[in-house]
Structure formats: structure tokens, C-alpha cells
Design an enzyme around this catalytic site. Structure first.
Site, PDB file in Angstrom:
ATOM      1  N   LEU A 158     -35.807 -81.514  -0.556  1.00  0.00           N
ATOM      2  CA  LEU A 158     -34.608 -80.759  -0.923  1.00  0.00           C
ATOM      3  C   LEU A 158     -34.946 -79.625  -1.883  1.00  0.00           C
ATOM      4  O   LEU A 158     -34.469 -78.497  -1.733  1.00  0.00           O
ATOM      5  CB  LEU A 158     -33.579 -81.690  -1.553  1.00  0.00           C
ATOM      6  CG  LEU A 158     -32.889 -82.664  -0.601  1.00  0.00           C
ATOM      7  CD1 LEU A 158     -32.273 -83.830  -1.372  1.00  0.00           C
ATOM      8  CD2 LEU A 158     -31.816 -81.943   0.212  1.00  0.00           C
ATOM      9  N   GLU A 188      -9.609 -67.708  25.141  1.00  0.00           N
ATOM     10  CA  GLU A 188      -8.700 -66.761  25.781  1.00  0.00           C
ATOM     11  C   GLU A 188      -8.254 -67.257  27.160  1.00  0.00           C
ATOM     12  O   GLU A 188      -7.094 -67.091  27.547  1.00  0.00           O
ATOM     13  CB  GLU A 188      -9.390 -65.393  25.940  1.00  0.00           C
ATOM     14  CG  GLU A 188      -9.812 -64.769  24.613  1.00  0.00           C
ATOM     15  CD  GLU A 188     -11.259 -65.071  24.274  1.00  0.00           C
ATOM     16  OE1 GLU A 188     -11.945 -64.168  23.775  1.00  0.00           O
ATOM     17  OE2 GLU A 188     -11.719 -66.226  24.516  1.00  0.00           O
TER      18      GLU A 188
END
Length: 351
Positions: free
Chosen positions: A296, A53
Site C-alpha cells: 500500500l 440511449e
């Protein structure tokens, strides 16, 4: 797509330019519209620097138009002092009459407070424009704050017949068994610049001697993480070359050596929550798991993953180390020369 969605889509597009540089802050883009024209835009470029912003407001040439303009931003403007002053205060200062927001910030210091401050100042606030897309863009940020753990990406390469490695013996070279071509190797290094950390287990460190750096792409190296229960890994491995910060989880006591930090955990327990909690406490919002099948599969079995990137090479091993089993529907696939990238999302988790 209506006008509000059109301008919000632009916010999302420019927000992605901060990928890999804003963490632990989110990726945010902002555009300012006056008389159906974009008169300013900006994005959060780097952690510690000005927010989107602020950059958008600073880019407006004629500041008098701000009091008649609409500011669009994909994430609720902050209302607290952090590395920078509150964006909500700047919006109020310039008397911007309307603010359109993609999604509310779930970070406790901000959540709803930015909107409240704007409304109390008499500003018209619209929320929920492209909300799903806005949350998806910052899935690392939202996962971290809402699930209290990093966003977890599983990554492995496998052959067309489902193997991730050959059968190694004591004479096998300590280097990876390459399955995919150069295009995907380069892509993997790009991914490393986009995430905060990367993990392997003891066996992968021993067998492959990985560097886990982003040598083939310009950008930051991730924090390297290795599991080494008994401190059996020799310090001659690349993981201990002090090229970048490395975190070692072990059951043994050890002190920090240059860029290598040792964290003591109880390996008699399920270590994954312990590891993830430590990463959360260190403000690590994203993790790539590049270990072997055992590591994993542990993440898969405990449902501790958000997406999986499976690289399918144009090779057949016929025998070897089987790839992890992922009981999930394929989300998308992309071809890279003779190789293929399969992408999966964890449907059991909702962001």
C-alpha cells in the site's frame, strides 16, 4: 438547479444502476423529455448489451413524440460500431431534434465524433451540463483512457491506535486479524462486486490466506491479483482454488493452470508500472489494493492511487504492524456501528 440540470441529474441517478456490470464500458443513463415530461428513460445495464440511449428510445410508447422531444444523456453518444450499433445513428433515425450531453467521451473511437455526427444531421446539441458530476460518475472509465492505467482504490483496516496487524510468528494462524465488525465486512464484499480486480502481495497471501471473493454480497467476483516473485506461495491457498480468475505476477516462468494465469515481469525494476500496464492491456479499468503496509505504501509513495478507503475499527493493539502513512486531507467519514469509514481522494491528481 435548472431544467437541463434536473434531467441530467436523473440520467446520473439511473446510470449508477449499472455499477459493476458495464465495464469496460462506462455507466450511462438517458432520459427523453417531451413537453416537460419524461416519456422514456433507460440505462446501460450490462457490457455487450444495448446502450442507454437505445433503452430510453425503446421505452417510449408513442414514437411519434421523439421528433419533438429532447434526449438527455450523461456521456456523448457513440458514433462507431462496437458490440452494438452507433447510438448517434439511432438518434438521427428517429429525428430527435435536440440532445443534451453531460460530458464528452475521451475514448478515441468516440471523442467528439458523436457530437459532430449529430450536428451534421441538423440536431441541436448542448454539452457540459453537470459535466463535473458526469466525469466523476465514470472516473474509472476516464482514468483508464486518459491515464492509461486502472482507477486505483487503496483499502485497509486499522485500529484506533494505527495498526493494521499484530506481530505474527510462525505459529500464528493463517487468517486475517479482524479489526472491524460485520457491517464493514459486508460493505467490503459489495465493493468487490463493483470493481474489476483486487490485489494483494506475497506476505498478505501467506499470513491471511484471503479468498478475495464477494461471498457476502451478490455479484461478480473481481479478478484476483497476487505478487509472487519466486512462486513461493503454496497451491493450497484459497487464491488458487479456481473459484475465480487469478493473475500471478512473478519473475519465474510458469504456465496457466485452470483459472490461474502467470505473468512474468522484471522484479529488479519498479514493478508497479509493469503491473498496471499489464492490467491496462487486459482492459482492467479498476483495481482495489488490499495488500499489507509495504504494498500500500508503495502505491502511495509513487502517487499511483485515486482514492483510499480506510476502515477504522473500535480496537487498540498497542503494538503491531503500523498502518500506511497517507499525507492527504480527509474527504469524508461515515460511521458503521462502532467502526468508521474514512474516505480520501488524491488531491495531487486531477481527472
Amino acid at each position: 438547479m435548472n431544467l437541463e440540470e434536473k434531467y441530467m441529474q436523473r440520467c446520473l441517478e439511473i446510470a449508477t444502476l449499472g455499477l459493476g456490470n458495464t465495464a469496460p464500458n462506462p455507466m450511462v443513463g438517458s432520459v427523453i423529455v417531451y413537453d416537460n415530461d419524461i416519456i422514456g428513460e433507460g440505462f446501460h445495464q450490462k457490457f455487450g448489451e444495448a446502450h442507454a440511449e437505445v433503452n430510453a428510445i425503446n421505452s417510449v410508447v408513442d414514437k411519434s413524440n421523439l421528433s419533438k422531444a429532447t434526449l438527455y444523456v450523461n456521456l456523448e453518444p457513440c458514433s462507431h460500431y462496437g458490440k452494438t450499433p452507433p447510438c448517434a445513428d439511432l438518434i438521427i433515425e428517429y429525428k430527435i431534434p435536440k440532445v443534451v450531453i453531460g460530458c464528452i467521451d475521451s475514448f478515441s473511437e468516440v471523442s467528439g465524433k458523436g457530437v459532430e455526427k449529430l450536428i451534421n444531421a441538423g440536431i441541436e446539441v448542448v454539452t457540459g451540463v453537470l459535466e463535473r458530476e458526469s466525469r466523476e460518475l465514470n472516473q474509472r472509465f476516464f482514468t483508464f483512457h486518459e491515464k492509461k492505467r486502472p482507477y486505483i482504490i487503496l483499502k485497509w483496516a486499522q485500529t484506533k491506535d494505527g495498526f493494521i496487524d499484530i506481530i505474527r510468528n510462525k505459529d500464528s494462524a493463517k487468517q486475517p486479524t479482524w479489526i472491524t465488525g460485520d457491517s464493514l465486512k459486508t460493505l467490503v464484499h459489495k465493493w468487490r462486486t463493483e470493481e474489476q480486480s483486487i490485489m494483494v502481495g506475497t506476505n498478505t497471501a501467506l499470513k491471511d490466506n484471503p479468498q478475495l471473493t464477494a461471498r457476502k454480497w451478490q455479484g461478480k467476483n473481481p479478478l484476483r491479483i497476487v505478487l509472487d516473485r519466486n512462486l513461493s506461495l503454496t497451491k493450497s491457498l484459497f487464491l488458487f482454488d479456481n473459484e475465480t480468475e487469478t493473475l500471478v505476477f512473478t519473475s519465474k516462468e510458469s504456465t496457466t493452470i485452470e483459472k490461474t494465469t502467470f505473468v512474468n515481469i522484471d522484479f529488479s525494476k519498479n514493478i508497479l508500472p509493469l503491473v498496471l500496464n499489464e492490467l491496462y492491456n487486459r482492459d482492467i479499468q479498476s483495481l482495489i489494493v488490499e495488500g499489507g503496509t509495504h504494498l500500500l505504501q508503495s502505491f502511495i509513495d509513487f502517487n499511483l492511487w485515486d482514492e483510499a478507503r480506510v476502515l477504522i475499527g473500535d480496537k487498540y493493539f498497542a503494538n503491531g504492524v503500523k498502518a500506511p502513512i497517507l499525507n492527504e486531507s480527509l474527504y469524508s467519514t461515515t460511521s458503521y456501528e462502532r467502526d468508521e469509514l474514512q474516505f480520501y481522494k488524491n488531491s495531487k491528481l486531477e481527472l
